[in-house]
Design a protein around this motif. Structure first.
Motif, PDB file in Angstrom:
ATOM      1  N   ASN A   2      -9.681 -20.829 -10.555  1.00 46.44           N
ATOM      2  CA  ASN A   2     -10.892 -20.796 -11.376  1.00 46.44           C
ATOM      3  C   ASN A   2     -10.692 -19.974 -12.651  1.00 46.44           C
ATOM      4  N   ILE A   3      -9.476 -20.050 -13.202  1.00 45.18           N
ATOM      5  CA  ILE A   3      -9.148 -19.410 -14.476  1.00 45.18           C
ATOM      6  C   ILE A   3      -8.225 -20.345 -15.241  1.00 45.18           C
ATOM      7  N   ALA A   4      -8.535 -20.577 -16.501  1.00 44.22           N
ATOM      8  CA  ALA A   4      -7.630 -21.302 -17.387  1.00 44.22           C
ATOM      9  C   ALA A   4      -6.765 -20.261 -18.092  1.00 44.22           C
ATOM     10  N   PRO A   5      -5.444 -20.265 -17.867  1.00 43.70           N
ATOM     11  CA  PRO A   5      -4.597 -19.172 -18.375  1.00 43.70           C
ATOM     12  C   PRO A   5      -4.620 -18.988 -19.892  1.00 43.70           C
ATOM     13  N   THR A   6      -4.753 -20.071 -20.653  1.00 44.49           N
ATOM     14  CA  THR A   6      -4.748 -19.977 -22.114  1.00 44.49           C
ATOM     15  C   THR A   6      -5.803 -20.916 -22.692  1.00 44.49           C
ATOM     16  N   ASP A   7      -6.089 -20.761 -23.964  1.00 43.25           N
ATOM     17  CA  ASP A   7      -7.041 -21.653 -24.629  1.00 43.25           C
ATOM     18  C   ASP A   7      -6.568 -23.103 -24.582  1.00 43.25           C
ATOM     19  N   ALA A   8      -5.262 -23.299 -24.593  1.00 40.41           N
ATOM     20  CA  ALA A   8      -4.716 -24.659 -24.556  1.00 40.41           C
ATOM     21  C   ALA A   8      -4.977 -25.356 -23.227  1.00 40.41           C
ATOM     22  N   ASP A   9      -5.400 -24.599 -22.218  1.00 39.45           N
ATOM     23  CA  ASP A   9      -5.661 -25.161 -20.904  1.00 39.45           C
ATOM     24  C   ASP A   9      -7.112 -25.595 -20.731  1.00 39.45           C
ATOM     25  N   VAL A  10      -7.856 -25.645 -21.837  1.00 42.54           N
ATOM     26  CA  VAL A  10      -9.255 -26.077 -21.832  1.00 42.54           C
ATOM     27  C   VAL A  10      -9.431 -27.136 -22.911  1.00 42.54           C
ATOM     28  N   TRP A  11     -10.128 -28.186 -22.596  1.00 42.64           N
ATOM     29  CA  TRP A  11     -10.205 -29.317 -23.525  1.00 42.64           C
ATOM     30  C   TRP A  11     -10.941 -28.965 -24.811  1.00 42.64           C
ATOM     31  N   ASP A  12     -11.934 -28.063 -24.741  1.00 44.63           N
ATOM     32  CA  ASP A  12     -12.662 -27.648 -25.946  1.00 44.63           C
ATOM     33  C   ASP A  12     -13.157 -26.227 -25.741  1.00 44.63           C
ATOM     34  N   MET A  13     -12.420 -25.257 -26.279  1.00 47.89           N
ATOM     35  CA  MET A  13     -12.774 -23.856 -26.069  1.00 47.89           C
ATOM     36  C   MET A  13     -14.114 -23.490 -26.689  1.00 47.89           C
ATOM     37  N   SER A  14     -14.555 -24.218 -27.682  1.00 50.00           N
ATOM     38  CA  SER A  14     -15.826 -23.890 -28.336  1.00 50.00           C
ATOM     39  C   SER A  14     -17.004 -24.017 -27.374  1.00 50.00           C
ATOM     40  N   PHE A  40     -16.917 -22.954 -24.299  1.00 50.06           N
ATOM     41  CA  PHE A  40     -16.764 -21.949 -23.246  1.00 50.06           C
ATOM     42  C   PHE A  40     -16.861 -20.513 -23.760  1.00 50.06           C
ATOM     43  N   THR A  41     -17.429 -20.345 -24.939  1.00 46.00           N
ATOM     44  CA  THR A  41     -17.439 -19.010 -25.546  1.00 46.00           C
ATOM     45  C   THR A  41     -18.246 -17.990 -24.742  1.00 46.00           C
ATOM     46  N   GLU A  42     -19.217 -18.453 -23.984  1.00 46.65           N
ATOM     47  CA  GLU A  42     -20.043 -17.545 -23.176  1.00 46.65           C
ATOM     48  C   GLU A  42     -19.886 -17.835 -21.683  1.00 46.65           C
ATOM     49  N   SER A  43     -18.728 -18.356 -21.300  1.00 43.66           N
ATOM     50  CA  SER A  43     -18.539 -18.812 -19.924  1.00 43.66           C
ATOM     51  C   SER A  43     -17.453 -18.017 -19.203  1.00 43.66           C
ATOM     52  N   THR A  44     -17.479 -18.137 -17.896  1.00 40.29           N
ATOM     53  CA  THR A  44     -16.389 -17.616 -17.077  1.00 40.29           C
ATOM     54  C   THR A  44     -15.183 -18.545 -17.207  1.00 40.29           C
ATOM     55  N   HIS A  45     -14.124 -18.222 -16.492  1.00 43.14           N
ATOM     56  CA  HIS A  45     -12.877 -18.995 -16.426  1.00 43.14           C
ATOM     57  C   HIS A  45     -11.933 -18.754 -17.609  1.00 43.14           C
ATOM     58  N   VAL A  46     -12.442 -18.232 -18.710  1.00 37.52           N
ATOM     59  CA  VAL A  46     -11.607 -18.101 -19.917  1.00 37.52           C
ATOM     60  C   VAL A  46     -11.663 -16.704 -20.525  1.00 37.52           C
ATOM     61  N   THR A  47     -12.307 -15.761 -19.856  1.00 33.53           N
ATOM     62  CA  THR A  47     -12.511 -14.447 -20.450  1.00 33.53           C
ATOM     63  C   THR A  47     -11.224 -13.622 -20.437  1.00 33.53           C
ATOM     64  N   PRO A  48     -11.092 -12.695 -21.374  1.00 36.19           N
ATOM     65  CA  PRO A  48      -9.930 -11.800 -21.347  1.00 36.19           C
ATOM     66  C   PRO A  48      -9.802 -11.043 -20.034  1.00 36.19           C
ATOM     67  N   ALA A  49     -10.931 -10.668 -19.423  1.00 43.17           N
ATOM     68  CA  ALA A  49     -10.881  -9.921 -18.161  1.00 43.17           C
ATOM     69  C   ALA A  49     -10.230 -10.745 -17.059  1.00 43.17           C
ATOM     70  N   GLU A  50     -10.586 -12.026 -16.967  1.00 42.61           N
ATOM     71  CA  GLU A  50     -10.009 -12.893 -15.934  1.00 42.61           C
ATOM     72  C   GLU A  50      -8.527 -13.157 -16.199  1.00 42.61           C
ATOM     73  N   ARG A  51      -8.199 -13.430 -17.452  1.00 43.42           N
ATOM     74  CA  ARG A  51      -6.808 -13.698 -17.792  1.00 43.42           C
ATOM     75  C   ARG A  51      -5.935 -12.462 -17.603  1.00 43.42           C
ATOM     76  N   ALA A  52      -6.515 -11.291 -17.792  1.00 43.95           N
ATOM     77  CA  ALA A  52      -5.757 -10.057 -17.550  1.00 43.95           C
ATOM     78  C   ALA A  52      -5.393  -9.930 -16.076  1.00 43.95           C
ATOM     79  N   LYS A  53      -6.237 -10.448 -15.192  1.00 38.32           N
ATOM     80  CA  LYS A  53      -5.927 -10.398 -13.757  1.00 38.32           C
ATOM     81  C   LYS A  53      -4.730 -11.288 -13.428  1.00 38.32           C
ATOM     82  N   LEU A  54      -4.600 -12.421 -14.120  1.00 32.68           N
ATOM     83  CA  LEU A  54      -3.418 -13.254 -13.928  1.00 32.68           C
ATOM     84  C   LEU A  54      -2.161 -12.532 -14.396  1.00 32.68           C
TER      85      LEU A  54
END
Length: 259
Positions: free
Chosen positions: A151-163, A165-179
């Motif tokens: 339930n985490i997309a590792p990079t912006d390239a792993d999401v079809w349209d990052m715009s 998801f700006t206020e969403s989970t799965h893409v936050t720096p906090a989640e990616r830091a856990k990876l």
């Protein structure tokens, strides 16, 4: 050896899809997530007919994990010490076992729901406990992988349209830091290739024609220790399994190893 992971999104609703895929893809080990099934309701007999042993942990709610293996399954562990609870209960989100000399952990990381929600804090705490749990097997000589729906997309390239998801989970720096913390224990990500298009997405929403438009995300991930990653010969997303009536909203991720 072929090792795979798949969020099946209700194993009882997709028994035919599961057995059909086992028969064609023929994985040696398959990690499943989001069973939505109790241990008793899991289709153990059906997968046994195809030559698979099964270890399961499910309570019938929206989570649940399993490991299927052609080889005998041993040293099964449900969760680990320190696994956080949510709303007073321990959820079936992690199952570890040894299959044919390879140690695997099937994980279904909490969704997080929305920023500021208690479930998001639970998600981060859960990931911290996972990082602690993998420290020993990550450094072992035995091949080891932790794989599943993160339930985490590792990079912006792993999401079809990052715009979107700006206020969403799965893409936050906090989640990616856990990876990143997870990989710092000695694990490396096994990056799959796409069977179609240029992005190996693993999840597409059922709504708004997301799949035919390829509006997806890559959130089903595989991390292995050097003994595992060093034996990888190929990895791909089996996008074909996402097609057709009754499909899960996730596609299997397949890893081939020379073991």
């Amino acid at each position: 050896m072929r090792v795979a992971t798949w969020n099946v999104n209700s194993v009882t609703a997709r028994v035919d899809r599961l057995t059909g895929w086992l028969g064609t893809a023929k994985p040696d080990v398959l990690c499943l997530q989001e069973l939505k099934s109790t241990d008793e309701a899991f289709p153990t007999a059906q997968v046994a007919d195809l030559g698979y042993h099964a270890a399961t942990w499910g309570t019938g709610r929206w989570n649940g994990v399993a490991i299927l293996s052609k080889a005998e399954i041993s040293d099964v562990q449900r969760g680990w010490p320190g696994l956080p609870e949510f709303e007073g209960g321990l959820e079936p989100r992690a199952l570890t076992a040894t299959c044919g000399g390879v140690r695997v952990t099937s994980v279904y990381v909490p969704n997080g729901r929305e920023l500021g929600h208690p479930h998001f804090d639970y998600k981060l705490a859960w990931l911290d406990s996972l990082t602690a749990a993998v420290a020993e097997p990550a450094r072992a000589e035995q091949p080891y992988a932790v794989l599943g729906d993160f339930n985490i997309a590792p990079t912006d390239a792993d999401v079809w349209d990052m715009s979107l998801f700006t206020e969403s989970t799965h893409v936050t720096p906090a989640e990616r830091a856990k990876l990143a913390d997870l990989q710092a224990q000695g694990l490396a990500e096994v990056l799959p290739r796409a069977l179609k298009y240029d992005k190996p997405y693993t999840y597409w929403d059922y709504r708004q024609l997301a799949f035919p438009k390829n509006n997806g995300m890559r959130i089903d991930l595989v991390f292995g220790n050097p003994a595992f990653v060093g034996k990888v010969t190929d990895s791909f997303v089996d996008r074909e399994e996402r097609k057709g009536k009754g499909a899960s909203d996730h596609a299997p991720v397949v890893v081939d190893l020379d073991l």
